[in-house]
Scaffold this active site. Sequence first.
Site, PDB file in Angstrom:
ATOM      1  N   ARG A 183      -5.995  20.609   8.652  1.00 14.58           N
ATOM      2  CA  ARG A 183      -5.466  19.295   8.983  1.00 14.58           C
ATOM      3  C   ARG A 183      -3.960  19.338   9.138  1.00 14.58           C
ATOM      4  O   ARG A 183      -3.305  20.281   8.662  1.00 14.58           O
ATOM      5  CB  ARG A 183      -5.802  18.294   7.857  1.00 14.58           C
ATOM      6  CG  ARG A 183      -7.278  18.052   7.623  1.00 14.58           C
ATOM      7  CD  ARG A 183      -7.927  17.312   8.763  1.00 14.58           C
ATOM      8  NE  ARG A 183      -9.318  16.976   8.477  1.00 14.58           N
ATOM      9  CZ  ARG A 183     -10.348  17.798   8.659  1.00 14.58           C
ATOM     10  NH1 ARG A 183     -10.118  19.017   9.152  1.00 14.58           N
ATOM     11  NH2 ARG A 183     -11.586  17.412   8.394  1.00 14.58           N
ATOM     12  N   ILE A 200       1.461   3.820   2.381  1.00 13.83           N
ATOM     13  CA  ILE A 200       2.379   4.030   3.509  1.00 13.83           C
ATOM     14  C   ILE A 200       3.266   2.795   3.676  1.00 13.83           C
ATOM     15  O   ILE A 200       4.465   2.900   3.932  1.00 13.83           O
ATOM     16  CB  ILE A 200       1.603   4.332   4.808  1.00 13.83           C
ATOM     17  CG1 ILE A 200       0.692   5.540   4.597  1.00 13.83           C
ATOM     18  CG2 ILE A 200       2.565   4.585   5.970  1.00 13.83           C
ATOM     19  CD1 ILE A 200      -0.305   5.787   5.706  1.00 13.83           C
ATOM     20  N   LEU A 237      -3.576  -7.298  -1.928  1.00 16.91           N
ATOM     21  CA  LEU A 237      -3.640  -6.459  -3.144  1.00 16.91           C
ATOM     22  C   LEU A 237      -5.059  -5.933  -3.409  1.00 16.91           C
ATOM     23  O   LEU A 237      -5.412  -5.612  -4.554  1.00 16.91           O
ATOM     24  CB  LEU A 237      -3.085  -7.226  -4.360  1.00 16.91           C
ATOM     25  CG  LEU A 237      -1.613  -7.628  -4.229  1.00 16.91           C
ATOM     26  CD1 LEU A 237      -1.129  -8.357  -5.512  1.00 16.91           C
ATOM     27  CD2 LEU A 237      -0.704  -6.422  -3.959  1.00 16.91           C
ATOM     28  N   SER A 266      -4.698   5.580  13.835  1.00 17.65           N
ATOM     29  CA  SER A 266      -5.077   6.804  13.103  1.00 17.65           C
ATOM     30  C   SER A 266      -5.570   7.874  14.064  1.00 17.65           C
ATOM     31  O   SER A 266      -6.154   7.563  15.107  1.00 17.65           O
ATOM     32  CB  SER A 266      -6.193   6.460  12.113  1.00 17.65           C
ATOM     33  OG  SER A 266      -6.794   7.644  11.616  1.00 17.65           O
ATOM     34  N   ALA A 267      -5.396   9.109  13.688  1.00 23.65           N
ATOM     35  CA  ALA A 267      -5.932  10.236  14.458  1.00 23.65           C
ATOM     36  C   ALA A 267      -7.459  10.195  14.450  1.00 23.65           C
ATOM     37  O   ALA A 267      -8.119  10.880  15.227  1.00 23.65           O
ATOM     38  CB  ALA A 267      -5.446  11.548  13.871  1.00 23.65           C
ATOM     39  N   TYR A 280     -14.671   3.034  10.670  1.00 25.20           N
ATOM     40  CA  TYR A 280     -13.225   2.912  10.388  1.00 25.20           C
ATOM     41  C   TYR A 280     -12.428   3.310  11.633  1.00 25.20           C
ATOM     42  O   TYR A 280     -11.583   2.554  12.117  1.00 25.20           O
ATOM     43  CB  TYR A 280     -12.813   3.788   9.199  1.00 25.20           C
ATOM     44  CG  TYR A 280     -11.323   4.038   9.167  1.00 25.20           C
ATOM     45  CD1 TYR A 280     -10.797   5.256   9.595  1.00 25.20           C
ATOM     46  CD2 TYR A 280     -10.452   3.040   8.765  1.00 25.20           C
ATOM     47  CE1 TYR A 280      -9.424   5.466   9.609  1.00 25.20           C
ATOM     48  CE2 TYR A 280      -9.067   3.240   8.781  1.00 25.20           C
ATOM     49  CZ  TYR A 280      -8.581   4.461   9.207  1.00 25.20           C
ATOM     50  OH  TYR A 280      -7.215   4.664   9.239  1.00 25.20           O
ATOM     51  N   LYS A 320      -9.963   1.029  14.420  1.00 19.53           N
ATOM     52  CA  LYS A 320      -8.602   1.369  14.858  1.00 19.53           C
ATOM     53  C   LYS A 320      -8.525   1.403  16.385  1.00 19.53           C
ATOM     54  O   LYS A 320      -7.596   0.869  16.986  1.00 19.53           O
ATOM     55  CB  LYS A 320      -8.176   2.726  14.278  1.00 19.53           C
ATOM     56  CG  LYS A 320      -7.938   2.724  12.787  1.00 19.53           C
ATOM     57  CD  LYS A 320      -6.815   1.746  12.398  1.00 19.53           C
ATOM     58  CE  LYS A 320      -6.479   1.807  10.926  1.00 19.53           C
ATOM     59  NZ  LYS A 320      -5.429   0.851  10.540  1.00 19.53           N
ATOM     60  N   GLY A 343       0.831  -1.218   0.000  1.00 19.66           N
ATOM     61  CA  GLY A 343       0.000   0.000   0.000  1.00 19.66           C
ATOM     62  C   GLY A 343       0.858   1.257   0.000  1.00 19.66           C
ATOM     63  O   GLY A 343       2.085   1.192  -0.072  1.00 19.66           O
TER      64      GLY A 343
HETATM   65  C1  WQD Z   1      -8.652  16.750   4.171  1.00 25.07           C
HETATM   66  C2  WQD Z   1      -9.388  18.078   4.044  1.00 25.07           C
HETATM   67  C3  WQD Z   1     -11.719  17.822   3.566  1.00 25.07           C
HETATM   68  C4  WQD Z   1     -11.136  16.079  -0.434  1.00 25.07           C
HETATM   69  C5  WQD Z   1      -8.923  11.112   6.142  1.00 25.07           C
HETATM   70  C6  WQD Z   1      -9.347  10.022   7.074  1.00 25.07           C
HETATM   71  C7  WQD Z   1      -8.258   9.766   8.069  1.00 25.07           C
HETATM   72  C8  WQD Z   1      -6.955   9.494   7.384  1.00 25.07           C
HETATM   73  C9  WQD Z   1      -6.611  10.595   6.410  1.00 25.07           C
HETATM   74  C10 WQD Z   1      -6.763   7.100   7.459  1.00 25.07           C
HETATM   75  C11 WQD Z   1     -10.751  18.068   4.718  1.00 25.07           C
HETATM   76  C12 WQD Z   1     -11.015  18.500   2.408  1.00 25.07           C
HETATM   77  C13 WQD Z   1     -10.905  16.629   0.826  1.00 25.07           C
HETATM   78  C14 WQD Z   1     -11.781  16.870  -1.423  1.00 25.07           C
HETATM   79  C15 WQD Z   1     -11.930  18.687   0.132  1.00 25.07           C
HETATM   80  N1  WQD Z   1      -6.991   8.240   6.745  1.00 25.07           N
HETATM   81  N2  WQD Z   1     -11.301  17.903   1.093  1.00 25.07           N
HETATM   82  N3  WQD Z   1     -12.160  18.148  -1.099  1.00 25.07           N
HETATM   83  O1  WQD Z   1     -10.758  13.569   5.979  1.00 25.07           O
HETATM   84  O2  WQD Z   1      -8.831  14.748   7.165  1.00 25.07           O
HETATM   85  O3  WQD Z   1      -8.767  12.292   6.869  1.00 25.07           O
HETATM   86  O4  WQD Z   1      -7.718  10.744   5.517  1.00 25.07           O
HETATM   87  O5  WQD Z   1      -6.355   7.017   8.586  1.00 25.07           O
HETATM   88  O6  WQD Z   1      -8.642   8.658   8.834  1.00 25.07           O
HETATM   89  O7  WQD Z   1     -10.473  10.495   7.798  1.00 25.07           O
HETATM   90  O8  WQD Z   1      -8.469  13.743   4.898  1.00 25.07           O
HETATM   91  O9  WQD Z   1      -7.735  14.330   2.642  1.00 25.07           O
HETATM   92  O10 WQD Z   1     -10.074  13.390   2.966  1.00 25.07           O
HETATM   93  O11 WQD Z   1      -9.543  15.707   3.735  1.00 25.07           O
HETATM   94  O12 WQD Z   1     -12.286  19.852   0.409  1.00 25.07           O
HETATM   95  O13 WQD Z   1     -12.030  16.424  -2.590  1.00 25.07           O
HETATM   96  O14 WQD Z   1      -9.638  18.338   2.664  1.00 25.07           O
HETATM   97  O15 WQD Z   1     -13.001  18.414   3.813  1.00 25.07           O
HETATM   98  O16 WQD Z   1     -10.995  19.357   5.265  1.00 25.07           O
HETATM   99  P1  WQD Z   1      -9.303  13.670   6.262  1.00 25.07           P
HETATM  100  P2  WQD Z   1      -8.961  14.239   3.469  1.00 25.07           P
END
Ligand code: WQD
Length: 337
Positions: free
Chosen positions: A230, A12, A33, A124-125, A148, A152, A10
């Site tokens: 984020r 990471i 896979l 995960s956070a 999800y 975790k 994958g």
């Molecule tokens: C980031 C920001 C969206 C897509 C997720 C999982 C988390 C971890 C990481 C596994 C947010 C905004 C996003 C888009 C947007 N994965 N956004 N348009 O949701 O913080 O975390 O991925 O562990 O568990 O929850 O990451 O990249 O989806 O979103 O505006 O097309 O970008 O609203 O503010 P997220 P993300």
Amino acid sequence: MSILVTGGAGYIGSHTCLELLNAGYEIVVIDNLSNGKLEAMNRVSELAKTDFKFYKIDLLNKKALETVFSENNIEAVIHFAGLKSVNESIETPLHYYHNNITGTLVLCQTMREYGVKKMVFSSSANVYGIPENVPVTEDAPLKPTNPYGRTKLMVEEILRDLYVSDNNWSVALLRYFNPIGAHESGRIGEDPNDIPNNLIPYINQVAIGKRDKLNVFGKDYDTHDGTGVRDYIHVVDLAKGHLKALEKVISTTGVDTFNLGTGVGYSVLDVIKNYENTTSQKIPYIFTHRRMGDIDKCYAETTKANKKLGWKATKSLEDMCLDAWRWQKNNPNGYAK
Ligand code: WQD
């Protein structure tokens, strides 16, 4: 002695395999896979200039897993294998609980049978849910808001209980914030199967012309510009954090939890601006409604990983955007030919 990497094909996982090989570890990789790509393994081997064993197996297949342990001298396990889409977990919770929880139970049972009691776990956070305070510390309340995130947290609890039952176990629970970017070679990176859920893979596809614009999910969040904030962390920094955690689980026993983030929060608009300035690629966007389950802001308190693992993220958002774009530009269709 080898390090078993589950889910090593994958995003990471493959970056961590490369860092492990470059650090001189012997690795064995298993992956079903379903998300990971076999081509990523070929490229890791090419970059590290060394071969390693790969088994295409599912953790739910205990017989196949036992073969891996009987054919290899496993010292410790880095456990990435698991489904990771928040939206998908809301639609198919039973699939997520079976895959992520039962898969981990089969892994732990097999590890115990073969006397392997050292694990670095990919948490995960998401386990924090909507943080009451930011930056988020490891002792913040754990209240995941989706299946999800709950898988975790449940695995974290299982591993804590395992240690209570047998103090020979040694476990590091790593809570990732938002991993993005790619190895500087541009040869490995994030290759989502369908329409990208996450921000950077989607921006990459806009930049490469596969998508016409980015939908910014909401502009009324309680942040400096109204868009979600984020903690974006370079995937290579994250991979290196796993090596530090591996050193710790090999040298001690016990269970400990670490935030792996940069401690800095960026909004969606910050990321778009940085990506455009760094890559000279224009990213058209429109504001749309909020995405269900999204939170205003989340970024890490990183002192504990720094003090107890001797690890700190070093790469900037510019590095992350540039490396992400290089991967996409060199691989317009991801790992597919
Ligand atoms: C980031 C920001 C969206 C897509 C997720 C999982 C988390 C971890 C990481 C596994 C947010 C905004 C996003 C888009 C947007 N994965 N956004 N348009 O949701 O913080 O975390 O991925 O562990 O568990 O929850 O990451 O990249 O989806 O979103 O505006 O097309 O970008 O609203 O503010 P997220 P993300």
